[in-house]
Design a protein around this motif. Structure first.
Motif, PDB file in Angstrom:
ATOM      1  N   ASN A 145       6.565   1.098   7.832  1.00  0.00           N
ATOM      2  CA  ASN A 145       6.252   2.147   6.861  1.00  0.00           C
ATOM      3  C   ASN A 145       7.542   2.829   6.428  1.00  0.00           C
ATOM      4  O   ASN A 145       8.394   3.138   7.274  1.00  0.00           O
ATOM      5  CB  ASN A 145       5.379   3.234   7.479  1.00  0.00           C
ATOM      6  N   ASP A 189       0.854  -1.200   0.000  1.00  0.00           N
ATOM      7  CA  ASP A 189       0.000   0.000   0.000  1.00  0.00           C
ATOM      8  C   ASP A 189       0.884   1.242   0.000  1.00  0.00           C
ATOM      9  O   ASP A 189       2.027   1.192   0.457  1.00  0.00           O
ATOM     10  CB  ASP A 189      -0.816  -0.040   1.308  1.00  0.00           C
ATOM     11  N   HIS A 190       0.329   2.334  -0.492  1.00  0.00           N
ATOM     12  CA  HIS A 190       1.011   3.617  -0.287  1.00  0.00           C
ATOM     13  C   HIS A 190       0.003   4.755  -0.268  1.00  0.00           C
ATOM     14  O   HIS A 190      -1.112   4.621  -0.781  1.00  0.00           O
ATOM     15  CB  HIS A 190       2.085   3.848  -1.354  1.00  0.00           C
ATOM     16  N   ASN A 191       0.408   5.857   0.350  1.00  0.00           N
ATOM     17  CA  ASN A 191      -0.401   7.081   0.372  1.00  0.00           C
ATOM     18  C   ASN A 191       0.479   8.253  -0.001  1.00  0.00           C
ATOM     19  O   ASN A 191       1.611   8.351   0.477  1.00  0.00           O
ATOM     20  CB  ASN A 191      -0.927   7.385   1.778  1.00  0.00           C
ATOM     21  N   ARG A 210      -4.033  12.646  -0.025  1.00  0.00           N
ATOM     22  CA  ARG A 210      -4.600  12.850   1.310  1.00  0.00           C
ATOM     23  C   ARG A 210      -3.873  13.971   2.017  1.00  0.00           C
ATOM     24  O   ARG A 210      -2.858  14.464   1.545  1.00  0.00           O
ATOM     25  CB  ARG A 210      -4.455  11.575   2.134  1.00  0.00           C
ATOM     26  N   ASP A 258      -0.399   2.558  13.077  1.00  0.00           N
ATOM     27  CA  ASP A 258      -1.262   2.032  12.018  1.00  0.00           C
ATOM     28  C   ASP A 258      -1.806   0.625  12.268  1.00  0.00           C
ATOM     29  O   ASP A 258      -2.821   0.255  11.686  1.00  0.00           O
ATOM     30  CB  ASP A 258      -0.503   2.015  10.680  1.00  0.00           C
ATOM     31  N   ARG A 272       0.597  12.454   0.280  1.00  0.00           N
ATOM     32  CA  ARG A 272      -0.049  13.483   1.102  1.00  0.00           C
ATOM     33  C   ARG A 272       0.408  14.888   0.732  1.00  0.00           C
ATOM     34  O   ARG A 272       1.605  15.135   0.580  1.00  0.00           O
ATOM     35  CB  ARG A 272       0.272  13.255   2.586  1.00  0.00           C
ATOM     36  N   GLY A 282      -6.704  10.825  -5.179  1.00  0.00           N
ATOM     37  CA  GLY A 282      -6.069   9.977  -4.169  1.00  0.00           C
ATOM     38  C   GLY A 282      -5.134  10.690  -3.205  1.00  0.00           C
ATOM     39  O   GLY A 282      -4.534  10.042  -2.355  1.00  0.00           O
ATOM     40  N   THR A 318       4.945   4.220   2.268  1.00  0.00           N
ATOM     41  CA  THR A 318       4.723   2.896   1.680  1.00  0.00           C
ATOM     42  C   THR A 318       4.636   1.914   2.836  1.00  0.00           C
ATOM     43  O   THR A 318       5.445   1.992   3.758  1.00  0.00           O
ATOM     44  CB  THR A 318       5.931   2.514   0.802  1.00  0.00           C
ATOM     45  N   CYS A 351      -5.061  17.802  -1.642  1.00  0.00           N
ATOM     46  CA  CYS A 351      -6.176  17.043  -1.078  1.00  0.00           C
ATOM     47  C   CYS A 351      -7.430  17.911  -1.071  1.00  0.00           C
ATOM     48  O   CYS A 351      -8.506  17.464  -1.468  1.00  0.00           O
ATOM     49  CB  CYS A 351      -5.815  16.594   0.336  1.00  0.00           C
TER      50      CYS A 351
END
Ligand code: OGA
Ligand code: FE
Length: 277
Positions: free
Chosen positions: A165, A108-110, A125, A134, A112, A123, A267, A117
């Motif tokens: 992470n 998974d990844h985010n 954030r 987490d 930001r 996508g 990640t 956002c």
């Protein structure tokens, strides 16, 4: 660029006096009558140390954190396909090298950036200004069962594994809203409050962190694009090694008012150790 030995900044914690039932946060619009969050936050001003001055005494085993130089060939971190094709293998290699793991699985990844956002860009954030971890004792192994074939999951769960992470800036230096991490050695299991995280299709479990004056917060000021932080969010080891830590974005009082908005990517990785580790 200025940085101090420590900064004092407000940190948002879970207010334990506001807990009536199990804390639950909805990541979508909850059913009528159900609040988005059923608990309150409480601010405590904390000292956040400059981790660059403590780099030699910080480890994944003790503090649950490590920091490294890390080149990447990624051109556009907002392109999820490029991130999966180019960055995920780089992260696997990095985490394997740092931990000595037998297998690393990026799942998974985010990305930001607060203004992106707000504009509703695909996508993206915003930073999370709340002390949390987490994964929990329960949701760490659950992730393995969710993500690996059943037989492999059960086999892997017989041996040590961790969730780590990898956090890095997309654009450096990060001055606005950096990420602070709490030294696992300064926390107790009582600080970690199980919290349901409600997605539309599943419920995850995270820890909301409550205040404890012993907490030692750290951050790396002015992080660059070629620098990465590893945060341990779960470790199955019960031999005194850091099992969880906590992290939160915060408003850095050293940040110039015109600093560009923070852009970062994290990640998430499952880290499987060889049987004897
Ligand atoms: C994370 C995380 C928040 C942020 O990396 O798990 O919670 O503001 N990040 O970067
Ligand atoms: Fe997090």
């Amino acid at each position: 660029m200025k940085s101090a030995s420590h900064v004092d900044a407000p940190m948002n914690y879970l207010d334990i006096d506001s807990i009536q039932e199990k804390p639950a946060y909805y990541l979508y619009t909850p059913p009528t009558g159900v609040p988005q969050r059923n608990t309150k936050q409480i601010k405590h001003t904390v000292a956040i140390q400059n981790a660059r001055e403590h780099i030699d005494e910080i480890s994944l085993d003790k503090q649950g954190i490590t920091f490294t130089q890390h080149e990447t060939a990624v051109k556009n971190f907002y392109d999820a396909e490029e991130v999966k094709a180019v960055y995920y293998p780089e992260v696997v290699e990095l985490v394997q090298k740092i931990t000595g793991a037998e297998k690393v699985h990026v799942f998974d990844h985010n990305v930001r950036c607060a203004p992106m956002c707000e504009r509703g860009e695909n996508g993206v954030r915003e930073p999370v200004k709340f002390a949390h971890n987490d994964y929990t004792i329960k949701s760490g192994p659950q992730r393995v069962r969710d993500l690996l074939p059943e037989e492999e999951a059960e086999e892997r769960l017989k041996h040590r594994f961790a969730v780590i992470n990898v956090w890095r800036p997309i654009q450096g230096p990060v001055q606005d809203t950096p990420l602070a991490v709490c030294d696992a050695d300064s926390m107790t299991q009582d600080d970690f409050n199980e919290t349901d995280l409600k997605y539309e299709d599943r419920t995850g479990e995270v820890y909301s962190v409550s205040h404890n004056p012993n907490h030692r917060w750290l951050y790396f000021p002015n992080m660059e694009r070629e620098e990465a932080m590893l945060l341990k969010c779960y470790d199955s080891a019960t031999d005194g090694r850091a099992r969880f830590t906590a992290h939160s974005a915060f408003a850095d009082p050293m940040s110039p008012p015109d600093a560009p908005a923070r852009e970062s990517i994290e990640t998430r990785t499952l880290v499987f150790f060889p049987p004897e580790a």
